[in-house]
Design a protein around this motif. Structure first.
Motif, PDB file in Angstrom:
ATOM      1  N   GLU A   1     -33.866 -36.789 -14.749  1.00  0.00           N
ATOM      2  CA  GLU A   1     -34.053 -36.001 -13.530  1.00  0.00           C
ATOM      3  C   GLU A   1     -34.764 -34.691 -13.846  1.00  0.00           C
ATOM      4  OE1 GLU A   1     -29.910 -35.806 -12.552  1.00  0.00           O
ATOM      5  OE2 GLU A   1     -30.070 -37.541 -11.225  1.00  0.00           O
ATOM      6  N   LYS A   2     -35.332 -34.078 -12.825  1.00  0.00           N
ATOM      7  CA  LYS A   2     -36.044 -32.807 -13.003  1.00  0.00           C
ATOM      8  C   LYS A   2     -35.115 -31.717 -13.513  1.00  0.00           C
ATOM      9  CE  LYS A   2     -39.565 -33.947  -9.704  1.00  0.00           C
ATOM     10  NZ  LYS A   2     -40.266 -33.683  -8.478  1.00  0.00           N
ATOM     11  N   THR A   3     -33.824 -31.846 -13.235  1.00  0.00           N
ATOM     12  CA  THR A   3     -32.842 -30.862 -13.703  1.00  0.00           C
ATOM     13  C   THR A   3     -32.515 -31.037 -15.179  1.00  0.00           C
ATOM     14  OG1 THR A   3     -31.009 -32.301 -13.095  1.00  0.00           O
ATOM     15  CG2 THR A   3     -31.774 -30.718 -11.426  1.00  0.00           C
ATOM     16  N   GLY A   4     -32.987 -32.151 -15.776  1.00  0.00           N
ATOM     17  CA  GLY A   4     -32.712 -32.424 -17.182  1.00  0.00           C
ATOM     18  C   GLY A   4     -31.608 -33.429 -17.397  1.00  0.00           C
ATOM     19  N   GLY A   5     -30.878 -33.770 -16.336  1.00  0.00           N
ATOM     20  CA  GLY A   5     -29.816 -34.760 -16.456  1.00  0.00           C
ATOM     21  C   GLY A   5     -30.385 -36.177 -16.519  1.00  0.00           C
ATOM     22  N   ASN A   6     -29.553 -37.111 -16.869  1.00  0.00           N
ATOM     23  CA  ASN A   6     -29.948 -38.510 -16.970  1.00  0.00           C
ATOM     24  C   ASN A   6     -29.048 -39.395 -16.125  1.00  0.00           C
ATOM     25  OD1 ASN A   6     -32.094 -38.453 -18.942  1.00  0.00           O
ATOM     26  ND2 ASN A   6     -30.541 -37.975 -20.476  1.00  0.00           N
ATOM     27  N   GLN A   7     -29.626 -40.456 -15.588  1.00  0.00           N
ATOM     28  CA  GLN A   7     -28.880 -41.527 -14.942  1.00  0.00           C
ATOM     29  C   GLN A   7     -29.169 -42.786 -15.762  1.00  0.00           C
ATOM     30  OE1 GLN A   7     -26.926 -41.256 -12.121  1.00  0.00           O
ATOM     31  NE2 GLN A   7     -27.350 -39.079 -12.033  1.00  0.00           N
ATOM     32  N   LEU A   8     -28.143 -43.556 -16.087  1.00  0.00           N
ATOM     33  CA  LEU A   8     -28.316 -44.784 -16.871  1.00  0.00           C
ATOM     34  C   LEU A   8     -27.855 -45.990 -16.063  1.00  0.00           C
ATOM     35  CD1 LEU A   8     -26.984 -43.680 -20.371  1.00  0.00           C
ATOM     36  CD2 LEU A   8     -29.350 -44.080 -19.723  1.00  0.00           C
ATOM     37  N   LEU A   9     -28.741 -46.961 -15.932  1.00  0.00           N
ATOM     38  CA  LEU A   9     -28.421 -48.221 -15.272  1.00  0.00           C
ATOM     39  C   LEU A   9     -28.552 -49.324 -16.309  1.00  0.00           C
ATOM     40  CD1 LEU A   9     -27.904 -49.944 -12.696  1.00  0.00           C
ATOM     41  CD2 LEU A   9     -30.400 -50.079 -12.466  1.00  0.00           C
ATOM     42  N   MET A  10     -27.490 -50.112 -16.495  1.00  0.00           N
ATOM     43  CA  MET A  10     -27.538 -51.213 -17.459  1.00  0.00           C
ATOM     44  C   MET A  10     -27.248 -52.525 -16.735  1.00  0.00           C
ATOM     45  SD  MET A  10     -25.886 -51.740 -21.193  1.00  0.00           S
ATOM     46  CE  MET A  10     -24.243 -52.326 -20.902  1.00  0.00           C
ATOM     47  N   ILE A  11     -28.154 -53.470 -16.917  1.00  0.00           N
ATOM     48  CA  ILE A  11     -28.009 -54.812 -16.353  1.00  0.00           C
ATOM     49  C   ILE A  11     -27.864 -55.766 -17.521  1.00  0.00           C
ATOM     50  CG2 ILE A  11     -29.125 -56.599 -14.969  1.00  0.00           C
ATOM     51  CD1 ILE A  11     -30.760 -54.227 -13.705  1.00  0.00           C
TER      52      ILE A  11
ATOM     53  N   GLU B   1     -40.721 -41.154 -11.029  1.00  0.00           N
ATOM     54  CA  GLU B   1     -39.722 -40.522 -11.870  1.00  0.00           C
ATOM     55  C   GLU B   1     -40.009 -40.829 -13.339  1.00  0.00           C
ATOM     56  OE1 GLU B   1     -38.845 -42.827  -9.547  1.00  0.00           O
ATOM     57  OE2 GLU B   1     -38.052 -41.619  -7.932  1.00  0.00           O
ATOM     58  N   ASP B   2     -39.366 -40.065 -14.227  1.00  0.00           N
ATOM     59  CA  ASP B   2     -39.453 -40.288 -15.663  1.00  0.00           C
ATOM     60  C   ASP B   2     -38.428 -41.367 -16.027  1.00  0.00           C
ATOM     61  OD1 ASP B   2     -39.798 -40.200 -18.379  1.00  0.00           O
ATOM     62  OD2 ASP B   2     -38.866 -38.229 -18.645  1.00  0.00           O
ATOM     63  N   VAL B   3     -38.895 -42.605 -16.197  1.00  0.00           N
ATOM     64  CA  VAL B   3     -38.007 -43.730 -16.457  1.00  0.00           C
ATOM     65  C   VAL B   3     -38.387 -44.381 -17.791  1.00  0.00           C
ATOM     66  CG1 VAL B   3     -37.207 -45.985 -15.652  1.00  0.00           C
ATOM     67  CG2 VAL B   3     -37.709 -44.185 -14.001  1.00  0.00           C
ATOM     68  N   LEU B   4     -37.397 -44.628 -18.622  1.00  0.00           N
ATOM     69  CA  LEU B   4     -37.583 -45.370 -19.867  1.00  0.00           C
ATOM     70  C   LEU B   4     -36.664 -46.580 -19.811  1.00  0.00           C
ATOM     71  CD1 LEU B   4     -38.792 -45.632 -22.736  1.00  0.00           C
ATOM     72  CD2 LEU B   4     -36.776 -44.363 -23.534  1.00  0.00           C
ATOM     73  N   MET B   5     -37.231 -47.755 -20.041  1.00  0.00           N
ATOM     74  CA  MET B   5     -36.438 -48.980 -20.029  1.00  0.00           C
ATOM     75  C   MET B   5     -36.316 -49.512 -21.452  1.00  0.00           C
ATOM     76  SD  MET B   5     -37.771 -50.939 -16.688  1.00  0.00           S
ATOM     77  CE  MET B   5     -37.692 -50.174 -15.095  1.00  0.00           C
TER      78      MET B   5
END
Length: 170
Positions: free
Chosen positions: A148-158, A119-123
């Motif tokens: 995501e391929k649809t253009g949306g984003n998921q954000l995970l923060m630790i 996936e396209d992931v930026l940390m």
């Protein structure tokens, strides 16, 4: 996905112990130190997750974030080049955008792309803290953005905190 918080925590950890003579140019004093790191939060798309909402395999990875140790020495912040080398070992591309060790304050901001992720992931890792003769505190936020391929984003923060407290002489 790799656990950004653990990797960034290791990369931004304080360097090893120095020789057994106090370095007056380094604020933390030579001595016995208690080193504690705790996970302070996990957020997904800006919503705090309860422990039971975190998948068990990911929860096990997060457990490695917590540590409690003691040692005798003189902690010192790592140099920018040393941090960059550690990040380069773990990520395809990683740029340290901010690296300020101004007096007692510490501020670091880096952006990295993990290896072997489809996936396209930026940390992004953000560290703010201070260092003094008797204590050191680092507050760490590691943010992974999955596009995501649809253009949306998921954000995970630790988020976590590392505290070192001088407890006495060696």
């Amino acid at each position: 996905m790799r656990l950004a918080g653990i990797i960034i925590m290791g990369a931004l950890a304080l360097g090893g112990c120095a020789p057994r003579q106090d370095d007056p140019s380094n604020p933390p004093r030579l001595g016995q130190w208690h080193d504690r790191t705790v996970l302070t939060g996990v957020r997904l798309n800006d919503r705090a997750l309860k422990e039971e909402e975190i998948p068990p395999d990911f929860r096990r990875k997060l457990a490695r974030f917590d540590k409690d140790d003691s040692y005798c020495g003189e902690p010192r912040p790592r140099e920018r080049a040393e941090v960059q080398a550690l990040l380069d070992e773990k990520f395809d591309s990683c740029e340290i955008e901010t690296f300020d060790l101004n007096g007692p304050e510490i501020a670091v901001l880096s952006r990295c792309r993990p290896r072997r992720v489809k996936e396209d992931v930026l940390m992004t890792a953000k560290v703010n803290g201070f260092t003094g003769a008797e204590s050191i505190r680092l507050d760490i936020d590691a943010i992974a953005r999955l596009t995501e391929k649809t253009g949306g984003n998921q954000l995970l923060m630790i988020s976590g905190r590392r505290e070192l407290t001088r407890t006495g002489d060696c």
